[in-house]
Design a protein around this motif. Structure first.
Motif, PDB file in Angstrom:
ATOM      1  N   LEU A  25       0.813  -1.215   0.000  1.00  0.00           N
ATOM      2  CA  LEU A  25       0.000   0.000   0.000  1.00  0.00           C
ATOM      3  C   LEU A  25       0.850   1.270   0.000  1.00  0.00           C
ATOM      4  O   LEU A  25       0.333   2.365  -0.233  1.00  0.00           O
ATOM      5  N   ASP A  26       2.149   1.145   0.248  1.00  0.00           N
ATOM      6  CA  ASP A  26       3.044   2.310   0.237  1.00  0.00           C
ATOM      7  C   ASP A  26       3.511   2.686  -1.167  1.00  0.00           C
ATOM      8  O   ASP A  26       4.157   3.719  -1.338  1.00  0.00           O
ATOM      9  N   ALA A  27       3.202   1.866  -2.169  1.00  0.00           N
ATOM     10  CA  ALA A  27       3.648   2.131  -3.541  1.00  0.00           C
ATOM     11  C   ALA A  27       2.781   3.220  -4.192  1.00  0.00           C
ATOM     12  O   ALA A  27       1.781   3.673  -3.623  1.00  0.00           O
ATOM     13  N   ASP A  28       3.179   3.617  -5.398  1.00  0.00           N
ATOM     14  CA  ASP A  28       2.489   4.704  -6.100  1.00  0.00           C
ATOM     15  C   ASP A  28       1.444   4.228  -7.100  1.00  0.00           C
ATOM     16  O   ASP A  28       0.479   4.948  -7.374  1.00  0.00           O
ATOM     17  N   VAL A  29       1.656   3.041  -7.686  1.00  0.00           N
ATOM     18  CA  VAL A  29       0.712   2.536  -8.679  1.00  0.00           C
ATOM     19  C   VAL A  29       0.511   1.042  -8.443  1.00  0.00           C
ATOM     20  O   VAL A  29       1.449   0.312  -8.135  1.00  0.00           O
ATOM     21  N   LEU A  30      -0.720   0.610  -8.582  1.00  0.00           N
ATOM     22  CA  LEU A  30      -1.081  -0.794  -8.409  1.00  0.00           C
ATOM     23  C   LEU A  30      -1.227  -1.437  -9.786  1.00  0.00           C
ATOM     24  O   LEU A  30      -2.019  -0.982 -10.614  1.00  0.00           O
ATOM     25  N   VAL A  31      -0.454  -2.492 -10.039  1.00  0.00           N
ATOM     26  CA  VAL A  31      -0.524  -3.224 -11.308  1.00  0.00           C
ATOM     27  C   VAL A  31      -0.613  -4.697 -10.953  1.00  0.00           C
ATOM     28  O   VAL A  31       0.358  -5.291 -10.475  1.00  0.00           O
ATOM     29  N   ALA A  32      -1.789  -5.308 -11.161  1.00  0.00           N
ATOM     30  CA  ALA A  32      -1.989  -6.649 -10.623  1.00  0.00           C
ATOM     31  C   ALA A  32      -2.935  -7.475 -11.484  1.00  0.00           C
ATOM     32  O   ALA A  32      -3.782  -6.944 -12.202  1.00  0.00           O
ATOM     33  N   ASP A  33      -2.763  -8.777 -11.368  1.00  0.00           N
ATOM     34  CA  ASP A  33      -3.638  -9.755 -12.023  1.00  0.00           C
ATOM     35  C   ASP A  33      -4.215 -10.651 -10.934  1.00  0.00           C
ATOM     36  O   ASP A  33      -3.793 -11.802 -10.778  1.00  0.00           O
ATOM     37  N   PRO A  34      -5.182 -10.130 -10.172  1.00  0.00           N
ATOM     38  CA  PRO A  34      -5.756 -10.927  -9.087  1.00  0.00           C
ATOM     39  C   PRO A  34      -6.634 -12.042  -9.640  1.00  0.00           C
ATOM     40  O   PRO A  34      -6.978 -12.043 -10.837  1.00  0.00           O
ATOM     41  N   PRO A  35      -7.000 -13.020  -8.815  1.00  0.00           N
ATOM     42  CA  PRO A  35      -7.958 -14.036  -9.263  1.00  0.00           C
ATOM     43  C   PRO A  35      -9.201 -13.349  -9.832  1.00  0.00           C
ATOM     44  O   PRO A  35      -9.761 -12.442  -9.218  1.00  0.00           O
ATOM     45  N   HIS A  36      -9.628 -13.770 -11.027  1.00  0.00           N
ATOM     46  CA  HIS A  36     -10.703 -13.071 -11.740  1.00  0.00           C
ATOM     47  C   HIS A  36     -12.089 -13.383 -11.197  1.00  0.00           C
ATOM     48  O   HIS A  36     -13.039 -12.663 -11.465  1.00  0.00           O
ATOM     49  N   GLY A  37     -12.225 -14.497 -10.490  1.00  0.00           N
ATOM     50  CA  GLY A  37     -13.538 -14.908 -10.017  1.00  0.00           C
ATOM     51  C   GLY A  37     -14.284 -15.783 -10.998  1.00  0.00           C
ATOM     52  O   GLY A  37     -15.508 -15.903 -10.948  1.00  0.00           O
ATOM     53  N   ILE A  38     -13.546 -16.441 -11.912  1.00  0.00           N
ATOM     54  CA  ILE A  38     -14.184 -17.262 -12.954  1.00  0.00           C
ATOM     55  C   ILE A  38     -14.058 -18.761 -12.667  1.00  0.00           C
ATOM     56  O   ILE A  38     -14.489 -19.582 -13.467  1.00  0.00           O
ATOM     57  N   ASP A  39     -13.458 -19.101 -11.505  1.00  0.00           N
ATOM     58  CA  ASP A  39     -13.236 -20.504 -11.147  1.00  0.00           C
ATOM     59  C   ASP A  39     -12.492 -21.228 -12.271  1.00  0.00           C
ATOM     60  O   ASP A  39     -12.923 -22.261 -12.770  1.00  0.00           O
ATOM     61  N   TYR A  40     -11.360 -20.662 -12.639  1.00  0.00           N
ATOM     62  CA  TYR A  40     -10.565 -21.196 -13.744  1.00  0.00           C
ATOM     63  C   TYR A  40     -10.190 -22.656 -13.515  1.00  0.00           C
ATOM     64  O   TYR A  40      -9.666 -23.024 -12.466  1.00  0.00           O
ATOM     65  N   GLN A  41     -10.479 -23.483 -14.500  1.00  0.00           N
ATOM     66  CA  GLN A  41     -10.106 -24.894 -14.469  1.00  0.00           C
ATOM     67  C   GLN A  41      -9.621 -25.273 -15.865  1.00  0.00           C
ATOM     68  O   GLN A  41     -10.378 -25.192 -16.818  1.00  0.00           O
ATOM     69  N   SER A  42      -8.379 -25.668 -15.977  1.00  0.00           N
ATOM     70  CA  SER A  42      -7.837 -26.049 -17.269  1.00  0.00           C
ATOM     71  C   SER A  42      -8.057 -27.531 -17.522  1.00  0.00           C
ATOM     72  O   SER A  42      -7.829 -28.365 -16.646  1.00  0.00           O
ATOM     73  N   GLY A  43      -8.490 -27.858 -18.740  1.00  0.00           N
ATOM     74  CA  GLY A  43      -8.650 -29.253 -19.123  1.00  0.00           C
ATOM     75  C   GLY A  43      -7.439 -29.789 -19.856  1.00  0.00           C
ATOM     76  O   GLY A  43      -7.417 -30.951 -20.268  1.00  0.00           O
ATOM     77  N   ARG A  44      -6.409 -28.938 -19.980  1.00  0.00           N
ATOM     78  CA  ARG A  44      -5.203 -29.328 -20.712  1.00  0.00           C
ATOM     79  C   ARG A  44      -4.373 -30.309 -19.881  1.00  0.00           C
ATOM     80  O   ARG A  44      -4.249 -30.156 -18.655  1.00  0.00           O
TER      81      ARG A  44
END
Length: 217
Positions: A25-44
Motif C-alpha cells: 500500500l506504500d507504492a504509487d501505482v497498483l498493477v496486478a492480475d488478481p484471481p478473476h472470479g471465474i473458477d478457472y479450471q484447465s482441461g489441458r
C-alpha cells in the motif's frame, strides 16, 4: 510470513496481501492480475503447471485490494465473464495474437484477448496510444516455459508500466512478471504472493538480474 526476496529494486513478501502484508500500500501505482472470479479450471494435460487458481471462486481478492488501494492509479487484469470493477475509467484490450486456449467449442470463435481495467486518479505518463496492446502470451505448457496459469509476458507488463509513475505494487505477484518488468525499468516494486512455490519462481527470475525483455517473456 516474512520478506521472501529483496534486492535494490524489488521486495517480495510471502503471505496474504489483505491480512498479513500491507507494505504494498506504500507504492504509487497498483498493477496486478488478481484471481478473476471465474473458477478457472484447465482441461489441458499438464505435468507441473497448476490447473486452477487459488481464491478464484469469486472477486473477493480483487475487490479487497481495490478497496484498500482507494482512488489511486491502478491497472487490473480481469475477464469479461465477471462484472468489471465499479470505478473502471477505461478498458484496455490485450490482444494475444490468437493464442489463448480453445474456449467454447460450440461456437466458431476462439478467445484471443484479455481485459485490463484502468482505475484511479493518475498520474499517468507517456504518449497517448491505442487501447489495444498486441503481445504474444507465454507458451501454454510448463515444458515450454510457463510458470503460472495466468503468467503475463514481460514485454506487455513493461509497456503498461511505462505509462505509470513511481513505485509499483503487485499484491498478487504470481511468478513475478510485473516485478521483473519493474526491475528492468529501474523502478522500485513491492510484491506479495500467497503461494510459496510461486515466490520461489519469482525470486529465481528476479535474481537473474536485468536481462533482455524478450528472453524474459
Amino acid at each position: 510470513m516474512s520478506l521472501y526476496y529483496e534486492d535494490d529494486f524489488v521486495r517480495l513478501y510471502h503471505g496474504d496481501c489483505l491480512t498479513e502484508h500491507h507494505e504494498w500500500l506504500d507504492a504509487d501505482v497498483l498493477v496486478a492480475d488478481p484471481p478473476h472470479g471465474i473458477d478457472y479450471q484447465s482441461g489441458r494435460e499438464r505435468a507441473t503447471l497448476a490447473a486452477s487458481i487459488l481464491n478464484d471462486k469469486d472477486t473477493s481478492v480483487r475487490d479487497g485490494l481495490l478497496g484498500a488501494w482507494g482512488d489511486r492509479s491502478a491497472l487490473i487484469f480481469g475477464s469479461w465473464k465477471i462484472e468489471r470493477p465499479t470505478e473502471t475509467k477505461a478498458l484496455l484490450i490485450w490482444d494475444t495474437k490468437g493464442a489463448l486456449g480453445m474456449g467454447d467449442l460450440s461456437i466458431p470463435w476462439k478467445p484471443s484477448h484479455q481485459e485490463i481495467y484502468v482505475l484511479g486518479s493518475g498520474p499517468w505518463q507517456g504518449k497517448r496510444g491505442t487501447d489495444v496492446l498486441t503481445y504474444a502470451p507465454i507458451q501454454a505448457t510448463a515444458k515450454n516455459g510457463r510458470l503460472h496459469p495466468h503468467q503475463k509476458p514481460v514485454p506487455l507488463m513493461t509497456a503498461l508500466l511505462a505509462k505509470t509513475v513511481g513505485s509499483v505494487a503487485d499484491p498478487t505477484a504470481g511468478s513475478g512478471s510485473t516485478l521483473v518488468a519493474a526491475k528492468a525499468l529501474g523502478r522500485k516494486a513491492i510484491g506479495v504472493e500467497l503461494e510459496e512455490h510461486y515466490c520461489e519462481k519469482a525470486a529465481r527470475r528476479l535474481s537473474q538480474g536485468v536481462l533482455d525483455l524478450g528472453a524474459l517473456a
